[in-house]
Design a protein around this motif. Structure first.
Motif, PDB file in Angstrom:
ATOM      1  N   SER A 177       0.840  -1.203   0.000  1.00 46.56           N
ATOM      2  CA  SER A 177       0.000   0.000   0.000  1.00 46.56           C
ATOM      3  C   SER A 177       0.870   1.246   0.000  1.00 46.56           C
ATOM      4  O   SER A 177       0.627   2.206  -0.737  1.00 46.56           O
ATOM      5  CB  SER A 177      -0.898   0.037   1.247  1.00 46.56           C
ATOM      6  OG  SER A 177      -1.844  -0.983   1.259  1.00 46.56           O
ATOM      7  N   GLY A 180       2.247   2.139  -3.288  1.00 50.35           N
ATOM      8  CA  GLY A 180       1.281   2.415  -4.344  1.00 50.35           C
ATOM      9  C   GLY A 180       0.708   1.223  -5.073  1.00 50.35           C
ATOM     10  O   GLY A 180      -0.047   1.396  -6.044  1.00 50.35           O
ATOM     11  N   GLU A 187      -2.530   4.300  -0.809  1.00 55.95           N
ATOM     12  CA  GLU A 187      -1.208   4.918  -0.793  1.00 55.95           C
ATOM     13  C   GLU A 187      -1.230   6.241  -0.039  1.00 55.95           C
ATOM     14  O   GLU A 187      -0.376   6.509   0.821  1.00 55.95           O
ATOM     15  CB  GLU A 187      -0.708   5.134  -2.218  1.00 55.95           C
ATOM     16  CG  GLU A 187       0.672   5.790  -2.273  1.00 55.95           C
ATOM     17  CD  GLU A 187       1.094   6.136  -3.702  1.00 55.95           C
ATOM     18  OE1 GLU A 187       2.254   6.510  -3.887  1.00 55.95           O
ATOM     19  OE2 GLU A 187       0.249   6.047  -4.618  1.00 55.95           O
ATOM     20  N   ARG A 191       0.693   6.701   3.531  1.00 50.23           N
ATOM     21  CA  ARG A 191       1.768   7.691   3.709  1.00 50.23           C
ATOM     22  C   ARG A 191       1.379   8.733   4.749  1.00 50.23           C
ATOM     23  O   ARG A 191       2.240   9.221   5.495  1.00 50.23           O
ATOM     24  CB  ARG A 191       2.094   8.350   2.370  1.00 50.23           C
ATOM     25  CG  ARG A 191       2.725   7.386   1.384  1.00 50.23           C
ATOM     26  CD  ARG A 191       3.405   8.124   0.251  1.00 50.23           C
ATOM     27  NE  ARG A 191       3.880   7.194  -0.767  1.00 50.23           N
ATOM     28  CZ  ARG A 191       4.694   7.535  -1.756  1.00 50.23           C
ATOM     29  NH1 ARG A 191       5.118   8.784  -1.863  1.00 50.23           N
ATOM     30  NH2 ARG A 191       5.083   6.642  -2.648  1.00 50.23           N
TER      31      ARG A 191
END
Length: 277
Positions: A177, A180, A187, A191
């Motif tokens: 994940s 990406g 994603e 992050r």
């Protein structure tokens, strides 16, 4: 373990991997498990806690079955010269009898240490976890929420992440994940969790040798770029090894101050702005 050189990456430890063959939707055969294990070693991992699904659609999967098959897998890897330590565990769906089965040992804690429990929500919704965390605390266990970045309910209200962390819930983001492989929203949210310093573990959640293979190094290298080496090592090496050994994890290192704040602001705007729209 011998100390590493200043710029040498410590060995990775994976706390979420569907490596046991023929027990859930992960590896289909002993040969595939062997291939996955070799991929992990080649990628820099020396220890894995296997986490087949328990409860939910897998209520018949018992702790003893997992322990026995983990022992068989370790023997299989040893016989084939794959130097990977395999520990028993489970990816436990939050269910009404979860606490009783954890208490009895029929549902497995990570590494079977009776300390940390990998918790799985239904993918399509979020339910408040504070009561579950309190129940776990009463039996001396700590919850680790698996792949929050892929939960549709959390995507709609990402602000719950911070409150859960403050309530004592540990967070495990899926490595793919983070880089990406699961699309834009996981994603972005992955992050966002990492760059806020709320991610305690990066793990593979691998399911096969070709589809969803066990890869941690790419995520480690990206984390090192975004939040600094100390936090990258904490998420991929130090914290998961503490779990494998049944120890409490240390406080997370600070996020590197010169990380990509533009990305963080963009992710926050995407997540919160989209939910408010």
């Amino acid at each position: 373990m011998a100390p590493t050189a200043p710029h040498e990456t410590p060995a990775f430890v994976d706390i979420h991997c569907h490596l046991l063959p023929g027990i859930d939707d992960g590896s289909r055969s002993w040969e595939e498990s062997l291939a996955m294990a070799q991929q992990m070693v080649d990628d820099g991992t020396d220890t894995v806690t296997v986490t087949p699904h328990q409860l939910g659609n897998y209520t018949a999967t018992t702790g003893q079955t997992i322990r026995h098959r983990t022992h068989q897998l370790q023997q299989w890897l040893n016989a084939n010269g794959v130097q990977l330590q395999v520990l028993p565990g489970a990816d436990v769906r939050i269910d009404s009898d979860m606490i009783d089965r954890l208490r009895s040992g029929d549902c497995l804690s990570l590494a079977d240490r009776r300390r940390h429990v990998l918790l799985e929500l239904p993918h399509e919704l979020y339910q408040p976890l504070e009561p579950v965390l309190e129940q776990l605390d009463r039996i001396g266990m700590v919850g680790i929420l698996s792949h929050p970045e892929r939960n549709r309910g959390i995507m709609r209200q990402p602000q719950v992440i911070e409150s859960l962390v403050r309530a004592g819930c540990l967070m495990q983001v899926t490595a793919d994940s983070f880089v990406g492989e699961f699309g834009n929203e996981p994603e972005q949210l992955g992050r966002y969790i990492v760059e806020n310093g709320w991610c305690h573990f990066l793990a593979t959640d691998a399911h096969g040798s070709k589809k969803r293979p066990p890869r941690l190094r790419r995520a480690f290298e990206l984390a090192e770029q975004l939040v600094g080496r100390p936090l990258a090592e904490a998420m991929c090496c130090d914290n998961p090894r503490a779990v494998a050994e049944g120890r409490d994890i240390d406080a997370l290192p600070a996020v590197r101050t010169n990380s990509n704040s533009g990305w963080l602001q963009q992710a926050a705007g995407f997540l919160f702005g989209r939910r408010a729209a």
